[in-house]
Design a protein around this motif. Structure first.
Motif, PDB file in Angstrom:
ATOM      1  N   PRO A  57       0.996  -1.134   0.057  1.00 54.73           N
ATOM      2  CA  PRO A  57      -0.054   0.148  -0.186  1.00 54.73           C
ATOM      3  C   PRO A  57       0.885   1.248   0.100  1.00 54.73           C
ATOM      4  O   PRO A  57       1.743   1.404   0.605  1.00 54.73           O
ATOM      5  CB  PRO A  57      -0.816  -0.077   1.334  1.00 54.73           C
ATOM      6  CG  PRO A  57      -0.596  -1.620   1.653  1.00 54.73           C
ATOM      7  CD  PRO A  57       0.547  -2.120   1.224  1.00 54.73           C
ATOM      8  N   HIS A  59       0.502   5.129   0.720  1.00 53.08           N
ATOM      9  CA  HIS A  59      -0.385   5.907   1.405  1.00 53.08           C
ATOM     10  C   HIS A  59      -0.659   7.091   0.738  1.00 53.08           C
ATOM     11  O   HIS A  59       0.366   7.682   0.239  1.00 53.08           O
ATOM     12  CB  HIS A  59       0.182   6.274   2.727  1.00 53.08           C
ATOM     13  CG  HIS A  59       0.081   5.178   3.995  1.00 53.08           C
ATOM     14  ND1 HIS A  59      -0.849   4.896   4.343  1.00 53.08           N
ATOM     15  CD2 HIS A  59       1.125   4.504   4.277  1.00 53.08           C
ATOM     16  CE1 HIS A  59      -0.898   3.649   5.125  1.00 53.08           C
ATOM     17  NE2 HIS A  59       0.575   3.426   5.260  1.00 53.08           N
ATOM     18  N   ARG A  69     -14.774   8.296  -3.015  1.00 47.98           N
ATOM     19  CA  ARG A  69     -15.286   7.278  -1.939  1.00 47.98           C
ATOM     20  C   ARG A  69     -16.389   6.361  -2.652  1.00 47.98           C
ATOM     21  O   ARG A  69     -16.978   6.768  -3.260  1.00 47.98           O
ATOM     22  CB  ARG A  69     -15.722   8.059  -0.702  1.00 47.98           C
ATOM     23  CG  ARG A  69     -14.626   8.474   0.181  1.00 47.98           C
ATOM     24  CD  ARG A  69     -15.254   8.752   1.502  1.00 47.98           C
ATOM     25  NE  ARG A  69     -15.558   7.529   2.059  1.00 47.98           N
ATOM     26  CZ  ARG A  69     -14.712   6.666   2.639  1.00 47.98           C
ATOM     27  NH1 ARG A  69     -13.368   6.849   2.606  1.00 47.98           N
ATOM     28  NH2 ARG A  69     -15.120   5.466   3.255  1.00 47.98           N
ATOM     29  N   PHE A 132     -32.216  -7.818  14.436  1.00 45.08           N
ATOM     30  CA  PHE A 132     -30.823  -7.629  14.885  1.00 45.08           C
ATOM     31  C   PHE A 132     -30.282  -8.634  13.899  1.00 45.08           C
ATOM     32  O   PHE A 132     -29.135  -8.140  13.039  1.00 45.08           O
ATOM     33  CB  PHE A 132     -30.600  -7.656  16.265  1.00 45.08           C
ATOM     34  CG  PHE A 132     -29.193  -7.526  16.403  1.00 45.08           C
ATOM     35  CD1 PHE A 132     -28.490  -6.295  16.346  1.00 45.08           C
ATOM     36  CD2 PHE A 132     -28.210  -8.486  16.775  1.00 45.08           C
ATOM     37  CE1 PHE A 132     -27.195  -5.955  16.472  1.00 45.08           C
ATOM     38  CE2 PHE A 132     -26.984  -8.215  16.992  1.00 45.08           C
ATOM     39  CZ  PHE A 132     -26.531  -7.144  16.993  1.00 45.08           C
TER      40      PHE A 132
ATOM     41  N   MET B   1       2.191  -1.474   6.166  1.00 44.27           N
ATOM     42  CA  MET B   1       2.912  -0.539   6.961  1.00 44.27           C
ATOM     43  C   MET B   1       2.503  -0.710   8.525  1.00 44.27           C
ATOM     44  O   MET B   1       3.205   0.162   9.518  1.00 44.27           O
ATOM     45  CB  MET B   1       2.995   0.959   6.579  1.00 44.27           C
ATOM     46  CG  MET B   1       3.825   1.188   5.358  1.00 44.27           C
ATOM     47  SD  MET B   1       3.548   3.042   5.021  1.00 44.27           S
ATOM     48  CE  MET B   1       5.513   3.272   5.084  1.00 44.27           C
ATOM     49  N   GLU B 273      -8.121  12.391  11.378  1.00 53.46           N
ATOM     50  CA  GLU B 273      -8.098  11.069  11.532  1.00 53.46           C
ATOM     51  C   GLU B 273      -8.455  10.381  12.964  1.00 53.46           C
ATOM     52  O   GLU B 273      -9.004   9.425  13.031  1.00 53.46           O
ATOM     53  CB  GLU B 273      -6.767  10.251  10.798  1.00 53.46           C
ATOM     54  CG  GLU B 273      -6.569  10.956   9.512  1.00 53.46           C
ATOM     55  CD  GLU B 273      -7.485  10.641   8.474  1.00 53.46           C
ATOM     56  OE1 GLU B 273      -8.076   9.385   8.552  1.00 53.46           O
ATOM     57  OE2 GLU B 273      -7.405  11.110   7.399  1.00 53.46           O
ATOM     58  N   TYR B 292     -27.022  -2.876  22.869  1.00 48.90           N
ATOM     59  CA  TYR B 292     -27.040  -4.260  23.057  1.00 48.90           C
ATOM     60  C   TYR B 292     -27.322  -4.694  24.431  1.00 48.90           C
ATOM     61  O   TYR B 292     -27.940  -5.625  24.742  1.00 48.90           O
ATOM     62  CB  TYR B 292     -25.627  -4.642  22.338  1.00 48.90           C
ATOM     63  CG  TYR B 292     -25.527  -6.072  22.146  1.00 48.90           C
ATOM     64  CD1 TYR B 292     -25.925  -6.785  20.915  1.00 48.90           C
ATOM     65  CD2 TYR B 292     -24.898  -6.854  23.124  1.00 48.90           C
ATOM     66  CE1 TYR B 292     -25.818  -8.120  20.741  1.00 48.90           C
ATOM     67  CE2 TYR B 292     -24.728  -7.957  22.755  1.00 48.90           C
ATOM     68  CZ  TYR B 292     -25.301  -8.774  21.559  1.00 48.90           C
ATOM     69  OH  TYR B 292     -24.948 -10.175  21.476  1.00 48.90           O
ATOM     70  N   ARG B 343     -19.444   8.901   8.348  1.00 53.98           N
ATOM     71  CA  ARG B 343     -17.968   9.260   8.340  1.00 53.98           C
ATOM     72  C   ARG B 343     -17.701  10.713   8.305  1.00 53.98           C
ATOM     73  O   ARG B 343     -17.108  11.060   9.361  1.00 53.98           O
ATOM     74  CB  ARG B 343     -17.281   8.407   7.041  1.00 53.98           C
ATOM     75  CG  ARG B 343     -15.746   8.933   6.933  1.00 53.98           C
ATOM     76  CD  ARG B 343     -15.415   8.207   5.637  1.00 53.98           C
ATOM     77  NE  ARG B 343     -14.071   9.007   5.231  1.00 53.98           N
ATOM     78  CZ  ARG B 343     -12.874   8.199   5.287  1.00 53.98           C
ATOM     79  NH1 ARG B 343     -12.902   7.068   5.732  1.00 53.98           N
ATOM     80  NH2 ARG B 343     -11.841   8.880   5.035  1.00 53.98           N
ATOM     81  N   GLU B 443      -3.625   7.217   9.041  1.00 59.17           N
ATOM     82  CA  GLU B 443      -4.781   7.656   8.065  1.00 59.17           C
ATOM     83  C   GLU B 443      -5.785   6.474   8.124  1.00 59.17           C
ATOM     84  O   GLU B 443      -5.354   5.351   8.197  1.00 59.17           O
ATOM     85  CB  GLU B 443      -4.508   7.866   6.572  1.00 59.17           C
ATOM     86  CG  GLU B 443      -3.825   9.251   6.217  1.00 59.17           C
ATOM     87  CD  GLU B 443      -3.779   9.273   4.660  1.00 59.17           C
ATOM     88  OE1 GLU B 443      -4.574   9.175   4.094  1.00 59.17           O
ATOM     89  OE2 GLU B 443      -2.577   9.783   4.397  1.00 59.17           O
ATOM     90  N   PHE B 445      -8.619   4.412   6.222  1.00 59.54           N
ATOM     91  CA  PHE B 445      -8.782   3.858   4.706  1.00 59.54           C
ATOM     92  C   PHE B 445     -10.283   4.019   4.268  1.00 59.54           C
ATOM     93  O   PHE B 445     -11.230   3.706   5.306  1.00 59.54           O
ATOM     94  CB  PHE B 445      -8.336   2.666   4.408  1.00 59.54           C
ATOM     95  CG  PHE B 445      -6.816   2.731   4.271  1.00 59.54           C
ATOM     96  CD1 PHE B 445      -6.176   3.298   3.068  1.00 59.54           C
ATOM     97  CD2 PHE B 445      -5.984   2.260   5.375  1.00 59.54           C
ATOM     98  CE1 PHE B 445      -4.942   3.374   2.838  1.00 59.54           C
ATOM     99  CE2 PHE B 445      -4.478   2.421   5.195  1.00 59.54           C
ATOM    100  CZ  PHE B 445      -4.080   3.006   3.990  1.00 59.54           C
TER     101      PHE B 445
END
Lengths: 207, 445
Positions: A57, A59, A69, A132, B1, B273, B292, B343, B443, B445
């Protein structure tokens, strides 16, 4: 951005001499910094059908590529809502009513109102666990399923896998691939463009 | 990483971002003083109202609220070490500073010692005993008042008796002070040494520490809140209180960080973040896990339908208490669930601040709901729920009493002031944690 692991490099002899169609162009870079820089310029050039292949990956590469997104969360939300409602309706119908119902005139079902420890037939607290669980089940299956679908999976082969050079995408090389179906793709111009980005090698990929 | 230790040299952070410039210390002094005054006035006003039992309950609710805040912050710190988290060193100091209030929070529990001491003499002319709050502390009185309940409670007296209660309380506070002191102290120690040995030591002890934490908070919840109705029991009560701690503690961490950032601190250290992840913590533990657990406790009791269990919920569903129950269902679960799930909400400082303050408020209401309602002693005389509900339709929550909010502000402000003073003294982040570089670069994702 995707990370490919190729386990059997010999399994990709795709062509038997028949005429091959250009699928795209593959440009090789030697460092993450180089591909990072190049990705930004491919994005700015307006290409849409292209991808980066890196051995680990990098970054920020998604953002650099201008990847939007995913809309999977929205789909999953409605899947969860569906699971919740189905869970409720299923129980309300089976335990809460004596209604009879025929699916397509073949399957005939009937509610089975059953009195349990003196509770009302339509007892929402008792329904909650199933609601649920069905919420979770549909959400999880939808997440996994839609993720695979959006990734173009399952597929048995990919034109890139025929390229010996591409094997190093799982080792120490970084690739940008622009597909021929992109509306901005003109073989000669795109090839020059990729070279101008500092690619150490550009080659055609056939389908 | 991720998944490996990063041994990169700790980044040089700008002093202005991580060291108080005097504003935090000033705020700490002011809010601490305001807290002491408000608590004093609140105690006076409450005492003058002439209802010692209600007064004691108000005190207990507010005490458990600030205690839950510190415990939630402590468990946050311990989770980070237990999971070897690389994302969190940038924000961990705030949690440690809130948790370190456990060093002195026993002071606010001293009235329990006074009650216990009074209760020992059984003589007229002394102040109230522990039975001011906990009926099991005076079985003779309970027997005269409610023989059936007394018979049940007498069977529990090996556990529920004043002396063992005192010993347990001592153990809770000793363990909490020890844990909070260790996790705050070692972390501050690392600020000067930069030694990885500190990180290793904190990680090594995180497992046993979390077990100790789990056992002590569980039994503390049993002792202080559940045994207010000594015949009633729920094995889920301890984990319910754990959820209360998470709700209040994690929300307080988020609010503190957002305020610090608003004041211009922690720039380039704590990013969207980190706030996103703390928002996830609030969402996961304070909203979803709470719901719950709360529902699991409710459903089993509702389903079993045994009178000695259902009475606890019956008391919370008559009169005005029904509104508190509904307010918790919607305010502690449904609304924040929809609000915090996205988000972008968790990454938008103003919205997360609103979410944090909202959860603090409903976390407090939850403690009020756990502690204050009284199971009517005539509950066994009704044939139906409807008859019972009609007879007790006038049950009040007591939430209109200004003494509540004076004491709440008082204790809350003292705790915030104390944590702020600590932050002003030792700095706002774990500056030499070996994973600091990783944390800053973190960060989602």
């Amino acid at each position: 951005m995707s990370t490919l692991t190729i386990e059997r490099p010999t399994a990709t002899k795709a062509h038997d001499g028949s005429t091959s169609r250009l699928w795209g162009l593959m440009a090789e870079f030697k460092t993450p910094a180089a591909i990072f820089e190049a990705a930004g310029r491919v994005r700015d050039a307006g290409y849409r059908h292209w991808d980066c292949h890196v051995p680990f990956p990098v970054h920020g590469l998604d953002k650099q590529m201008g990847v939007k997104r995913t809309i999977i969360p929205v789909i999953v939300f409605f899947a969860g809502l569906t699971g919740c409602s189905v869970g409720f309706l299923l129980q309300a119908f089976t335990n809460g009513t004596g209604a009879e119902w025929s699916f397509w005139a073949i399957v005939w079902v009937t509610g089975y109102p059953f009195l349990i420890s003196g509770k009302p037939l339509l007892s929402i607290p008792a329904f909650v666990p199933v609601m649920f669980e069905l919420t979770i089940l549909l959400s999880a299956l939808t997440t996994a399923g839609v993720m695979l679908l959006f990734n173009g999976l399952p597929r048995w082969n990919h034109p890139l896998l025929a390229k010996k050079r591409f094997l190093r995408a799982s080792d120490d090389r970084f690739f940008i691939v622009i597909e021929a179906r992109d509306s901005r793709f003109i073989r000669s111009k795109t090839e020059d463009f990729l070279k101008s980005l500092g690619a150490t090698h550009v080659e055609a990929v056939e389908d | 990483m991720s998944g490996h230790d990063h041994h990169a040299a700790a980044p040089e952070l700008p002093q202005s971002a991580i060291v108080d410039d005097g504003r935090i210390a000033t705020f700490a002094r002011a809010i601490f003083a305001a807290g002491v005054i408000a608590l004093g006035v609140g105690l006076y006003v409450g005492w003058k109202q002439g209802d010692p039992n209600q007064f004691a309950k108000i005190y207990l609710v507010n005490f458990m609220f600030v205690l839950a805040l510190a415990l939630g912050a402590l468990v946050f710190t311990m989770i980070q070490h237990l999971t070897k988290a690389g994302w969190s060193p940038a924000v961990r100091r705030v949690a440690e500073a809130h948790g370190a209030n456990l060093r002195w929070l026993w002071v606010l529990a001293l009235p329990i010692v006074w009650l216990w001491w009074n209760g020992r003499s059984h003589a007229e002319g002394h102040g109230p005993g522990l039975d001011l709050l906990w009926p099991w502390a005076n079985l003779e009185h309970l027997a005269a008042h409610d023989p059936a309940e007394a018979e049940l409670v007498a069977k529990k007296s090996a556990y529920l008796n004043p002396d063992f209660f005192m010993i347990r309380n001592l153990a809770y506070f000793a363990i909490w002070a020890l844990l909070a002191n260790f996790y705050f102290g070692r972390s501050v120690h690392q600020d000067s040494t930069g030694s990885e040995a500190d990180t290793r030591s904190m990680r090594k002890w995180a497992g046993p520490a979390i077990i100790l934490f789990g056992v002590t908070t569980t039994f503390a919840a049993f002792d202080w809140a559940m045994s207010l109705n000594p015949a009633w029991f729920s094995t889920m009560f301890g984990v319910y209180f754990f959820c209360v701690c998470c709700t209040i503690g994690f929300s307080a961490i988020a609010v503190t960080l957002l305020r610090l950032k608003h004041l211009g601190f922690l720039n380039g250290v704590v990013t969207a973040e980190h706030m996103h992840d703390i928002g996830k913590f609030i969402f996961a533990f304070g909203v979803v896990f709470w719901a719950y657990i709360a529902f699991s406790q409710y459903m089993l009791i509702w389903y079993g339908n045994i009178p000695e269990e259902t009475t606890w919920f019956a008391a919370r569903q008559v009169g005005a208490w029904a509104w508190v129950s509904a307010a918790l269902l919607f305010g502690h679960f449904v609304i924040p669930f929809v609000f915090l799930i996205s988000r972008w909400v968790k990454r938008w400082p103003t919205l997360l601040l609103i979410g944090g303050i909202w959860m603090l408020a409903f976390g407090w209401l939850d403690v009020w709901y756990l502690v204050v309602p009284v199971i009517p002693s005539d509950i066994g005389t009704f044939d139906t729920w409807n008859a019972f509900a009609a007879a007790h339709a006038g049950a009040t929550t007591g939430l209109g009493n200004p003494a509540i909010y004076l004491m709440l502000f008082g204790m809350f402000a003292i705790c915030i002031g104390s944590a702020a003073k600590r932050l002003a003294r030792v700095g706002l982040t774990c500056r030499r944690d070996p994973r600091m570089a990783e944390s800053i670069a973190f960060e989602n994702f």
